[in-house]
Design a protein around this motif. Structure first.
Motif, short mmCIF file in Angstrom:
data_model
loop_
_atom_site.label_atom_id
_atom_site.label_comp_id
_atom_site.label_asym_id
_atom_site.label_seq_id
_atom_site.Cartn_x
_atom_site.Cartn_y
_atom_site.Cartn_z
N ALA A 99 0.82 -1.21 0.00
CA ALA A 99 0.00 0.00 0.00
C ALA A 99 0.86 1.26 0.00
N THR A 100 2.11 1.13 0.45
CA THR A 100 2.99 2.29 0.56
C THR A 100 4.35 1.97 -0.03
N LEU A 101 4.90 2.95 -0.74
CA LEU A 101 6.24 2.83 -1.31
C LEU A 101 7.00 4.10 -0.93
N LEU A 106 9.98 -0.77 0.88
CA LEU A 106 8.63 -1.29 0.79
C LEU A 106 8.49 -2.52 1.67
N GLU A 107 7.24 -2.87 1.96
CA GLU A 107 6.95 -4.07 2.74
C GLU A 107 6.10 -5.02 1.90
N ILE A 108 6.51 -6.28 1.87
CA ILE A 108 5.81 -7.31 1.12
C ILE A 108 5.16 -8.26 2.11
N GLU A 109 3.89 -8.50 1.92
CA GLU A 109 3.17 -9.41 2.82
C GLU A 109 2.86 -10.73 2.10
N LEU A 110 3.03 -11.82 2.84
CA LEU A 110 2.73 -13.16 2.34
C LEU A 110 1.72 -13.82 3.24
N ASP A 111 0.78 -14.56 2.65
CA ASP A 111 -0.25 -15.23 3.44
C ASP A 111 -0.56 -16.57 2.79
N ASP A 127 4.16 -27.96 12.27
CA ASP A 127 5.54 -28.29 11.93
C ASP A 127 6.43 -27.05 11.88
N LEU A 128 5.90 -25.89 12.33
CA LEU A 128 6.60 -24.61 12.43
C LEU A 128 6.86 -23.92 11.10
N ASN A 129 6.26 -24.39 10.03
CA ASN A 129 6.31 -23.64 8.78
C ASN A 129 5.43 -22.40 8.93
N PRO A 130 5.94 -21.23 8.55
CA PRO A 130 5.17 -19.99 8.78
C PRO A 130 3.97 -19.89 7.84
N LEU A 131 2.88 -19.37 8.38
CA LEU A 131 1.67 -19.18 7.60
C LEU A 131 1.56 -17.76 7.05
N ARG A 132 2.18 -16.81 7.73
CA ARG A 132 2.18 -15.43 7.26
C ARG A 132 3.55 -14.83 7.51
N ALA A 133 3.91 -13.86 6.68
CA ALA A 133 5.19 -13.18 6.86
C ALA A 133 5.12 -11.79 6.25
N LYS A 134 5.92 -10.90 6.80
CA LYS A 134 6.06 -9.55 6.27
C LYS A 134 7.55 -9.29 6.05
N ILE A 135 7.91 -8.92 4.83
CA ILE A 135 9.31 -8.68 4.47
C ILE A 135 9.52 -7.21 4.23
N SER A 136 10.45 -6.61 4.94
CA SER A 136 10.82 -5.21 4.73
C SER A 136 12.05 -5.17 3.85
#
Length: 217
Positions: A35-37, A68-73, A157-166
């Motif tokens: 949403a923001t750059l 920027l921030e990238i979101e994964l879901d 099993d500790l695999n991430p379901l969501r992440a945010k990358i800056s």
């Protein structure tokens, strides 16, 4: 009347890597457009070296950084029926992004073998050309300078379901690479497009800026 949603195709931002040894580009499209750059440009002026009366001179393109921030879901994997994606969460997408700043393991092993064989000088492997694509008017060669990850919610099993990358990106201009490097021509095309847009955007006259009859000089 056509609305923006029906008349305009939604484009996704992406990071694209081009390896000289592989003619097929590797495209990492963003799952969701940020949403923001945030962009920062630092002008590159030539130092006057103590001279007075010398006008400012630009020695090259400004140094531009992008954040920027990238979101994964992983929820999208479940909706699309991607069973493997459900099992790994967002690990595949995370790995694709993180590999932007890893040298290829085959080259690391090769260099290690050369050192073991007594080779005096080992040249670090060249990074592939990385492009930040944000629509048709902004296709920029970049270098990743900042990378941080926040993982949120995990499978058993500790695999991430969501992440945010800056991400922090440093734009590579013709001041950073040689004329023969593909980034040179890509950035030059970007600047020429910016010059065309800027000429159209600065089309206002002086009538609405200065009192009638007043000149600038």
């Amino acid at each position: 009347m056509a609305t923006l949603s029906t008349a305009t195709k939604l484009l996704k931002g992406a990071l694209i890597t081009i390896d000289p040894l592989n003619p097929l580009p590797r495209v990492i499209a963003f799952q969701y457009n940020p949403a923001t750059l945030t962009r920062s440009l630092e002008a590159q002026f030539q130092e006057n070296e103590g001279k007075t009366g010398d006008p400012p001179r630009l020695k090259g393109a400004p140094t531009e950084t992008i954040k920027l921030e990238i979101e994964l879901d992983a929820a999208d994997h479940a909706v699309s029926g991607d069973v493997i994606g459900e099992e790994t969460g967002v690990l595949k997408s995370l790995a694709a992004l993180e590999l932007l700043i890893y040298p290829k393991s085959d080259l690391v092993a090769l260099n290690n073998g050369l050192m073991a064989a007594g080779t005096i000088e080992i040249i670090p492997p060249s990074a592939p050309l990385t492009l930040f694509v944000w629509g048709g008017h902004r296709i920029l060669p970049v270098r990743v300078t900042e990378f941080s990850v926040t993982e949120d919610e995990f499978r058993p099993d500790l695999n991430p379901l969501r992440a945010k990358i800056s991400l922090g990106l440093r734009v590579l201009s013709y001041s950073d690479v040689s004329f023969t490097h593909p980034a040179w021509s890509i950035f030059m095309k970007h600047q020429r497009d910016k010059e065309r847009l800027g000429a159209e955007g600065a089309s206002g006259g002086l009538n609405g800026v200065l009192p009638a009859g007043m000149g600038l000089l």
